[in-house]
Design a protein around this motif. Sequence first.
Motif, PDB file in Angstrom:
ATOM      1  N   PHE A   1       0.804  -1.223   0.000  1.00  0.00           N
ATOM      2  CA  PHE A   1       0.000   0.000   0.000  1.00  0.00           C
ATOM      3  C   PHE A   1       0.838   1.275   0.000  1.00  0.00           C
ATOM      4  O   PHE A   1       0.299   2.358  -0.112  1.00  0.00           O
ATOM      5  CB  PHE A   1      -0.943   0.021   1.204  1.00  0.00           C
ATOM      6  CG  PHE A   1      -1.939  -1.096   1.202  1.00  0.00           C
ATOM      7  CD1 PHE A   1      -2.699  -1.365   0.063  1.00  0.00           C
ATOM      8  CD2 PHE A   1      -2.116  -1.887   2.312  1.00  0.00           C
ATOM      9  CE1 PHE A   1      -3.615  -2.393   0.048  1.00  0.00           C
ATOM     10  CE2 PHE A   1      -3.036  -2.925   2.311  1.00  0.00           C
ATOM     11  CZ  PHE A   1      -3.793  -3.180   1.177  1.00  0.00           C
ATOM     12  N   TRP A   2       2.142   1.157   0.171  1.00  0.00           N
ATOM     13  CA  TRP A   2       2.982   2.344   0.291  1.00  0.00           C
ATOM     14  C   TRP A   2       4.181   2.256  -0.661  1.00  0.00           C
ATOM     15  O   TRP A   2       4.531   1.175  -1.107  1.00  0.00           O
ATOM     16  CB  TRP A   2       3.500   2.481   1.726  1.00  0.00           C
ATOM     17  CG  TRP A   2       2.504   3.051   2.687  1.00  0.00           C
ATOM     18  CD1 TRP A   2       1.186   3.326   2.454  1.00  0.00           C
ATOM     19  CD2 TRP A   2       2.752   3.398   4.045  1.00  0.00           C
ATOM     20  NE1 TRP A   2       0.620   3.833   3.599  1.00  0.00           N
ATOM     21  CE2 TRP A   2       1.536   3.888   4.580  1.00  0.00           C
ATOM     22  CE3 TRP A   2       3.888   3.348   4.870  1.00  0.00           C
ATOM     23  CZ2 TRP A   2       1.440   4.330   5.901  1.00  0.00           C
ATOM     24  CZ3 TRP A   2       3.778   3.787   6.178  1.00  0.00           C
ATOM     25  CH2 TRP A   2       2.569   4.271   6.689  1.00  0.00           C
ATOM     26  N   PRO A   3       4.814   3.387  -0.900  1.00  0.00           N
ATOM     27  CA  PRO A   3       5.980   3.370  -1.791  1.00  0.00           C
ATOM     28  C   PRO A   3       7.156   2.579  -1.237  1.00  0.00           C
ATOM     29  O   PRO A   3       7.289   2.392  -0.022  1.00  0.00           O
ATOM     30  CB  PRO A   3       6.352   4.848  -1.913  1.00  0.00           C
ATOM     31  CG  PRO A   3       5.126   5.603  -1.536  1.00  0.00           C
ATOM     32  CD  PRO A   3       4.445   4.759  -0.517  1.00  0.00           C
TER      33      PRO A   3
ATOM     34  N   TYR B   1      -7.880   1.657  -0.635  1.00  0.00           N
ATOM     35  CA  TYR B   1      -7.364   2.783  -1.412  1.00  0.00           C
ATOM     36  C   TYR B   1      -8.374   3.314  -2.429  1.00  0.00           C
ATOM     37  O   TYR B   1      -8.058   4.208  -3.208  1.00  0.00           O
ATOM     38  CB  TYR B   1      -6.073   2.379  -2.126  1.00  0.00           C
ATOM     39  CG  TYR B   1      -6.172   1.005  -2.758  1.00  0.00           C
ATOM     40  CD1 TYR B   1      -6.945   0.812  -3.891  1.00  0.00           C
ATOM     41  CD2 TYR B   1      -5.532  -0.097  -2.183  1.00  0.00           C
ATOM     42  CE1 TYR B   1      -7.085  -0.437  -4.447  1.00  0.00           C
ATOM     43  CE2 TYR B   1      -5.669  -1.361  -2.741  1.00  0.00           C
ATOM     44  CZ  TYR B   1      -6.442  -1.522  -3.874  1.00  0.00           C
ATOM     45  OH  TYR B   1      -6.591  -2.757  -4.411  1.00  0.00           O
ATOM     46  N   GLY B   2      -9.565   2.727  -2.474  1.00  0.00           N
ATOM     47  CA  GLY B   2     -10.557   3.144  -3.460  1.00  0.00           C
ATOM     48  C   GLY B   2     -10.953   4.600  -3.299  1.00  0.00           C
ATOM     49  O   GLY B   2     -10.764   5.193  -2.242  1.00  0.00           O
TER      50      GLY B   2
ATOM     51  N   GLY C   1      -9.614   7.077  -4.453  1.00  0.00           N
ATOM     52  CA  GLY C   1      -8.439   7.930  -4.337  1.00  0.00           C
ATOM     53  C   GLY C   1      -7.727   8.013  -5.672  1.00  0.00           C
ATOM     54  O   GLY C   1      -8.314   8.412  -6.671  1.00  0.00           O
ATOM     55  N   PRO C   2      -6.457   7.618  -5.681  1.00  0.00           N
ATOM     56  CA  PRO C   2      -5.654   7.735  -6.895  1.00  0.00           C
ATOM     57  C   PRO C   2      -6.148   6.802  -8.002  1.00  0.00           C
ATOM     58  O   PRO C   2      -6.870   5.843  -7.735  1.00  0.00           O
ATOM     59  CB  PRO C   2      -4.249   7.319  -6.442  1.00  0.00           C
ATOM     60  CG  PRO C   2      -4.468   6.500  -5.218  1.00  0.00           C
ATOM     61  CD  PRO C   2      -5.698   7.030  -4.564  1.00  0.00           C
TER      62      PRO C   2
ATOM     63  N   PHE D   1      -1.481   4.501  -8.800  1.00  0.00           N
ATOM     64  CA  PHE D   1      -1.211   3.607  -7.666  1.00  0.00           C
ATOM     65  C   PHE D   1      -0.257   2.488  -8.094  1.00  0.00           C
ATOM     66  O   PHE D   1       0.592   2.051  -7.315  1.00  0.00           O
ATOM     67  CB  PHE D   1      -2.532   3.030  -7.151  1.00  0.00           C
ATOM     68  CG  PHE D   1      -2.460   2.521  -5.742  1.00  0.00           C
ATOM     69  CD1 PHE D   1      -2.341   3.397  -4.671  1.00  0.00           C
ATOM     70  CD2 PHE D   1      -2.535   1.155  -5.463  1.00  0.00           C
ATOM     71  CE1 PHE D   1      -2.289   2.932  -3.362  1.00  0.00           C
ATOM     72  CE2 PHE D   1      -2.482   0.681  -4.162  1.00  0.00           C
ATOM     73  CZ  PHE D   1      -2.359   1.571  -3.111  1.00  0.00           C
TER      74      PHE D   1
ATOM     75  N   GLN E   1       3.140   3.886  -7.983  1.00  0.00           N
ATOM     76  CA  GLN E   1       3.608   4.292  -6.649  1.00  0.00           C
ATOM     77  C   GLN E   1       3.799   3.109  -5.695  1.00  0.00           C
ATOM     78  O   GLN E   1       4.499   3.221  -4.697  1.00  0.00           O
ATOM     79  CB  GLN E   1       2.602   5.266  -6.022  1.00  0.00           C
ATOM     80  CG  GLN E   1       2.556   6.626  -6.717  1.00  0.00           C
ATOM     81  CD  GLN E   1       1.309   7.418  -6.361  1.00  0.00           C
ATOM     82  OE1 GLN E   1       0.374   6.893  -5.770  1.00  0.00           O
ATOM     83  NE2 GLN E   1       1.289   8.689  -6.722  1.00  0.00           N
ATOM     84  N   THR E   2       3.113   2.005  -5.956  1.00  0.00           N
ATOM     85  CA  THR E   2       3.171   0.839  -5.064  1.00  0.00           C
ATOM     86  C   THR E   2       3.426  -0.414  -5.907  1.00  0.00           C
ATOM     87  O   THR E   2       3.407  -0.338  -7.141  1.00  0.00           O
ATOM     88  CB  THR E   2       1.847   0.640  -4.294  1.00  0.00           C
ATOM     89  OG1 THR E   2       0.879   0.078  -5.199  1.00  0.00           O
ATOM     90  CG2 THR E   2       1.309   1.954  -3.742  1.00  0.00           C
TER      91      THR E   2
END
Lengths: 379, 220
Positions: free
Chosen positions: A203-205, A262-263, A265-266, A271, A274-275
């Motif tokens: 979920f994160w970079p 994460y829905g 959102g980006p 996404f 980024q992930t």
Amino acid sequence: MQFGIFSVGDVTTDPTNGRTPTERERIKAMVEIALKAEEVGLDVFATGEHHNPPFVPSSPTTMLGFIAAQTEKIILSTATTLITTNDPVKIAEDYAMLQHLADGRVDLMMGRGNTGPVYPWFGQDIRNGIALAVENYNLLHRLWREDVVDWEGQFRTPLQSFTATPRPLDGVPPFVWHGSIRSPEIAEQAAFYGDGFFANHIFWPTDHFQRLIEFYRTRFEHYGHGRADQAIVGLGGQVFIKKNSQDAIREFRPYFDNAPVYGHGPSLEDFSSQTPLTVGSPQEVIERTLTFRQQFGDYQRQLFLADHAGLPLKTVLEQLDILGEEVIPVLRKEFDALRPAHVPDGPTHAARVAQQVETGDLESRDPAQLDAGLEVTSR
Amino acid sequence: MTTIVVLTAGMSQPSSTRLLADRLAEATGRVLRSSGHEPRVEVIELREYARDLANHFVTGFPSASLKAVLDEVSDADALIAVTPIFSASYSGLFKMFFDVLDPAALVGTPVLIGATGGSTRHSLALDHALRPLFAYLRAVVMPTGVFAASEDWASEGDLRTRINRAAEELAAALGGVRATPARAADAFADVVPFERLLAGTHTRRSKAESRQVGDGTGQI
């Protein structure tokens, strides 16, 4: 290298048709997914543990025991077991029991849980999260390694001459991973015990997790468990695969756009860049997954998130077919060829039994003897 | 080199909030340069990061471009933060930025606050909303906050005075110059001749007259 899937166990409405599975349907689907994972040759099935809707898996050993009875090879694990709100005595007994029933095909991933209201349901307080993880795990570690335990701590009643039953299979406790996405303390804990560290980096970079894993590796070496590149690392992954990328993107987009985490959102494209999310062809998934090794070093376990966000069971089973037939065999070959001989493979019960016979390296770590122990390891 | 980051949450283009931000930055730069400093001024339009900010709320991490802006603000030697006043407070976009900024990013950083609004009736939002926000972040907020209502853009003198005073304070906080201490006006040094008061032609005299009257001779 071990490959598997981990399930959160969310009950989510399918955004393409508005259908919401019942709890029974979702629970049975998780079992079917686990059986399929074994069938297509995956090494690990891990279930989450949650005590609040919309999640169903509140009782992992019940589910894993049920799956164990219908499988022969797959390792049954958790993602994660709540080390903060579960009584460590009960974890010790439940998972030792499961270990016997599953002939050793059991390991666990410890996690704290990040939902504040859950803690008081089990008599705890999220503000003590790290302290609970530290104290509870130390007790669990001892209960599996010492036949008789006298113990006193801050968070539960003292134990006097207590023996957790059954004793671990072959005297070798289940392997433990510590999962964290944020806290260096948990990486430190994993390193201290020489346990595995699992970074669910989906979920994160990447750069954040590189620091976390680098820290774990350095501290693993510091505590004398081996070289930094011999530390036991697991990673998450999130994929949706179709023969060609356009179909994968078209089919997955509504699930992505409405996903619980994460829905709304980006965009799927942002996404994905980024992930580690990879939506595309088998070849794209293979290439992306191989980059994890470049970013984090040789690692031992790769778990994919496959059933979530309301994806119907049929789709999930198709995904497992593609993973098992077209993705994992290639990845297994590539990773194993790249891994140097001194870097260990993913942990299994059989290997740990052999290791114990060889080195006797499964001693408990009693806080009272900690200072002496640290002196020994630092020498 | 001293870096001043200017954060503006203006919505329209062109925006009066951006205009105020530019005026504050320009004035601060001018004061610093007059004492031999060469500040670097970076202007950030939050409008350009509206989507990135919303995504950060949903995903928990910043996009690469938003990350660069957050880093820039964290590394700044001083911050000029200007927002339109919406519904009695800073705009939602403005607050979103500070909600995702590390709470320790501005500790000890001199901050000049400014705001714009349709009428001066909103001006205390600076002290009732912006100042507590930066107090929470443990920034050093300049005593003068500059509010510009629509009418201020028409009556230049007053706004310019406040901008200059705020700029001097920020420059002083950066160690550039000493702020000119504002002194209470001497009520007897600046009295409007009564015949003019009676005539209602002057509520305020020209500078030339002020100098004449206030030249210390006591002759009115």
